[in-house]
Design an enzyme around this catalytic site. Structure first.
Site, PDB file in Angstrom:
ATOM      1  N   GLY A  41       0.823  -1.200   0.000  1.00 48.21           N
ATOM      2  CA  GLY A  41       0.000   0.000   0.000  1.00 48.21           C
ATOM      3  C   GLY A  41       0.859   1.253   0.000  1.00 48.21           C
ATOM      4  O   GLY A  41       1.646   1.486   0.922  1.00 48.21           O
ATOM      5  N   GLY A  43      -0.109   4.429   0.229  1.00 47.20           N
ATOM      6  CA  GLY A  43      -0.919   5.574   0.664  1.00 47.20           C
ATOM      7  C   GLY A  43      -0.170   6.331   1.754  1.00 47.20           C
ATOM      8  O   GLY A  43       1.052   6.230   1.884  1.00 47.20           O
ATOM      9  N   PHE A  44      -0.922   7.104   2.542  1.00 42.96           N
ATOM     10  CA  PHE A  44      -0.299   7.895   3.606  1.00 42.96           C
ATOM     11  C   PHE A  44       0.579   7.024   4.511  1.00 42.96           C
ATOM     12  O   PHE A  44       1.696   7.392   4.854  1.00 42.96           O
ATOM     13  CB  PHE A  44      -1.382   8.545   4.477  1.00 42.96           C
ATOM     14  CG  PHE A  44      -2.029   9.742   3.851  1.00 42.96           C
ATOM     15  CD1 PHE A  44      -1.388  10.969   3.847  1.00 42.96           C
ATOM     16  CD2 PHE A  44      -3.291   9.660   3.291  1.00 42.96           C
ATOM     17  CE1 PHE A  44      -1.980  12.090   3.289  1.00 42.96           C
ATOM     18  CE2 PHE A  44      -3.899  10.767   2.726  1.00 42.96           C
ATOM     19  CZ  PHE A  44      -3.239  11.978   2.722  1.00 42.96           C
ATOM     20  N   VAL A 109      -2.114  -7.498  -4.106  1.00 45.42           N
ATOM     21  CA  VAL A 109      -1.748  -8.490  -3.097  1.00 45.42           C
ATOM     22  C   VAL A 109      -2.990  -9.293  -2.720  1.00 45.42           C
ATOM     23  O   VAL A 109      -4.022  -8.715  -2.346  1.00 45.42           O
ATOM     24  CB  VAL A 109      -1.115  -7.815  -1.864  1.00 45.42           C
ATOM     25  CG1 VAL A 109      -0.847  -8.829  -0.768  1.00 45.42           C
ATOM     26  CG2 VAL A 109       0.168  -7.097  -2.267  1.00 45.42           C
ATOM     27  N   GLU A 198     -18.473  17.566   2.473  1.00 48.10           N
ATOM     28  CA  GLU A 198     -17.620  18.226   1.474  1.00 48.10           C
ATOM     29  C   GLU A 198     -18.193  18.019   0.075  1.00 48.10           C
ATOM     30  O   GLU A 198     -18.211  18.934  -0.749  1.00 48.10           O
ATOM     31  CB  GLU A 198     -16.193  17.686   1.589  1.00 48.10           C
ATOM     32  CG  GLU A 198     -15.551  18.123   2.906  1.00 48.10           C
ATOM     33  CD  GLU A 198     -14.087  17.730   3.061  1.00 48.10           C
ATOM     34  OE1 GLU A 198     -13.617  16.867   2.303  1.00 48.10           O
ATOM     35  OE2 GLU A 198     -13.423  18.298   3.952  1.00 48.10           O
ATOM     36  N   ASP A 328      -5.393   2.803   7.799  1.00 53.70           N
ATOM     37  CA  ASP A 328      -6.819   2.463   7.886  1.00 53.70           C
ATOM     38  C   ASP A 328      -7.091   0.970   8.070  1.00 53.70           C
ATOM     39  O   ASP A 328      -8.138   0.580   8.574  1.00 53.70           O
ATOM     40  CB  ASP A 328      -7.539   2.906   6.601  1.00 53.70           C
ATOM     41  CG  ASP A 328      -7.840   4.391   6.578  1.00 53.70           C
ATOM     42  OD1 ASP A 328      -7.499   5.082   7.560  1.00 53.70           O
ATOM     43  OD2 ASP A 328      -8.417   4.854   5.575  1.00 53.70           O
ATOM     44  N   ALA A 344      -5.977  10.558   7.841  1.00 54.34           N
ATOM     45  CA  ALA A 344      -4.598  10.661   7.358  1.00 54.34           C
ATOM     46  C   ALA A 344      -3.582  10.708   8.503  1.00 54.34           C
ATOM     47  O   ALA A 344      -2.535  10.055   8.439  1.00 54.34           O
ATOM     48  CB  ALA A 344      -4.463  11.899   6.475  1.00 54.34           C
ATOM     49  N   GLN A 345      -3.870  11.477   9.551  1.00 54.51           N
ATOM     50  CA  GLN A 345      -2.890  11.611  10.637  1.00 54.51           C
ATOM     51  C   GLN A 345      -2.554  10.277  11.306  1.00 54.51           C
ATOM     52  O   GLN A 345      -1.372   9.949  11.451  1.00 54.51           O
ATOM     53  CB  GLN A 345      -3.382  12.621  11.670  1.00 54.51           C
ATOM     54  CG  GLN A 345      -2.785  13.992  11.496  1.00 54.51           C
ATOM     55  CD  GLN A 345      -1.272  13.984  11.503  1.00 54.51           C
ATOM     56  OE1 GLN A 345      -0.644  13.381  12.359  1.00 54.51           O
ATOM     57  NE2 GLN A 345      -0.672  14.641  10.544  1.00 54.51           N
TER      58      GLN A 345
END
Ligand SMILES: Cc1cc2nc3c(=O)[nH]c(=O)nc-3n(C[C@H](O)[C@H](O)[C@H](O)COP(=O)(O)OP(=O)(O)OC[C@H]3O[C@@H](n4cnc5c(N)ncnc54)[C@H](O)[C@@H]3O)c2cc1C
Length: 460
Positions: A41, A43-44, A109, A198, A328, A344-345
């Protein structure tokens, strides 16, 4: 959504009282040179792992099904034609280009051979590892609502965002050709969390501010944005006053907010609410929840009810001391006694922590406990309207929160080119009230409400 830095306070009391299981860590290698870390992964969380292993002599292979990494927090702007796809994506190759110690492998994967310490890919290939970090993120959760997966559009990947945009403009063309079609310009957004708020705010802005320049013949009363939330408030994670502000701002911008209403069923061109009310809808966007990546369920490892991988307090899987789960996909401990939110944090912080632990294990040291530092949350509603809850009682709303939101998202985007194009796009939109990229592209073109099965999915 401030960027995480590796945190020295992580080296907490665990060093003084390491658990015997972690101290022993059978089979854990003890030399940086020749140690191979595979990160699933990009990502972040996955990128934080890679960044944390810079200059250590450890070899890292990033594996991702996409050849790019996506900045998910701005996907709704791609969906509403505010930004282009390339603005929120960054090439995985570019990430490893100048890092001799890092490599990228595009692949899906499908599982892990625990005995052989290899990651299994859908093309039959296997990638061996000394340490494995699972950072495969999350997917849309439809909570079993009938018809949701078939008829609602998710907004989780770049493909999803482009599909929403194509459908949106297709509906506008359809309405222009035949405005009498029931619900042709009704947009229903399901879920009153940050994604739903949003999305609804951006849709309202798009439909009201710039639509009639391109479609002057359309009746101004035709477009409708309906936001459905089953709780009696929006933005559960925020303070009450910020929730109230969000509700009033959305309403002021023409969004019909339906609180205390659940979605019972979604059909071809319509949404059925729990109360029995039927809303004829041209587009339904699902922003109601996430579930851990399906990869978590293929590993035979312990999962929470929501499917996230259960980890020890140093973020390793209990039965596999050489395997970490971050972001996540993992249920990392939170100071409140619960688990970290899927944001994200926590992804950045857990990724950085896993990298730190790998370095410690390679150096023959014991692991330390993960400690999440909550740096606050933000959501934007539209032009000059956002909410930010920064902790220690500091709440922002309106223009200050909006400016903070813009600055933070610009700063955390990957790549100077992306930051520049986003800045130019945003400035242009701000000054001209127009939307940027408008092309109708992708597999959704030409369809009204049905969702195409993706490659590998069954058609019903
Ligand atoms: C629309 C939207 C808006 C958001 N807005 C915000 C926000 O404003 N603020 C905030 O803090 N958070 C926000 N989030 C949440 C935030 O983006 C996530 O919490 C964060 O991306 C999680 O990071 P991650 O690294 O765990 O997973 P991801 O960033 O999702 O990365 C996972 C990676 O794993 C890859 N992958 C998955 N399965 C496989 C597999 N089987 N094989 C190979 N590769 C695989 C994926 O392609 C992906 O690149 C938002 C999310 C969405 C969808």
């Amino acid at each position: 959504m401030p960027m995480a830095t590796s945190d020295s306070s992580d080296s907490a009391a665990r060093d003084l009282h390491p658990s015997p299981r972690l101290q022993q860590s059978p089979g854990v290698p003890r030399a940086a040179a020749g140690t191979h870390v595979v990160v699933v992964g990009a990502g972040f969380a996955g990128l934080a792992v890679m960044n944390g292993l810079e200059d250590t002599g450890i070899k890292v292979t990033l594996v991702d099904r996409h050849y790019y990494t996506t900045f998910q927090p701005l996907l709704y702007q791609v969906a509403t034609a505010g930004l282009d796809a390339g603005d929120v994506a960054f090439s995985a190759r570019a990430l490893v280009r100048h890092r001799q110690w890092a490599d990228f492998r595009q692949g899906d994967v499908t599982g892990v051979d625990w005995e052989g310490r290899q990651v299994l890919l859908s093309d039959g290939d296997k990638v061996p590892y000394d340490f494995l970090v699972l950072a495969a993120g999350a997917v849309t959760n439809y909570f079993g609502v009938e018809g949701a997966e078939q008829h609602a559009l998710a907004i989780y990947t770049l493909d999803d965002a482009l599909a929403v945009r194509s459908r949106l403009y297709h509906q506008l063309e359809a309405a222009n050709a035949n405005p009498d079609r029931d619900g042709v310009l009704t947009f229903v957004v399901v879920g009153g969390g940050a994604t739903g708020v949003e999305m609804a705010g951006a849709l309202a802005e798009l439909l009201q501010a710039s639509l009639f320049r391109d479609y002057p013949r359309l009746d101004r009363g035709l477009p409708r944005v309906v936001l459905v939330e089953r709780m009696d408030h929006l933005l559960t994670a925020f303070d009450k006053s910020l929730r109230r502000y969000t509700l009033s701002e959305l309403s002021r911008r023409g969004v019909e907010v339906r609180l205390g209403e659940s979605v019972a069923k979604i059909g071809e061109g319509q949404v059925v609410l729990g109360s029995g009310e039927v809303i004829q809808a041209g587009v339904v966007v699902w922003g109601a929840g996430v579930a851990a990546s399906p990869l978590a369920g293929k590993l035979g490892a312990r999962q929470t009810v929501a499917g996230r991988l259960v980890v020890e307090d140093d973020l390793r899987l209990s039965d596999h001391p050489e395997v970490f789960a971050v972001g996540d996909i993992a249920a990392a401990p939170d100071p409140s006694g619960g688990v970290t939110p899927q944001l994200a944090q926590p992804a950045i912080q857990t990724g950085a922590h896993a990298a730190e632990q790998i370095k410690r294990l390679v150096a023959g040291e014991s692991t330390t406990q993960f400690r999440y530092h909550d740096k606050g949350i933000m959501a934007t509603i539209g032009r000059h309207a956002a909410v930010a809850q920064l902790g220690k009682g500091i709440d922002l709303r309106g223009t200050p929160a909006w400016i903070a939101w813009l600055a933070l998202h610009l700063l955390t985007l990957l790549g100077a080119r992306n930051r520049l194009t986003v800045l130019v796009n945003w400035s242009w939109r701000y000054l001209s009230w127009s939307k940027g990229p408008r092309l109708i592209v992708g597999a959704e073109t030409g369809r009204l409400t049905r969702k195409e099965p993706r490659a590998g999915q069954q058609s019903d």
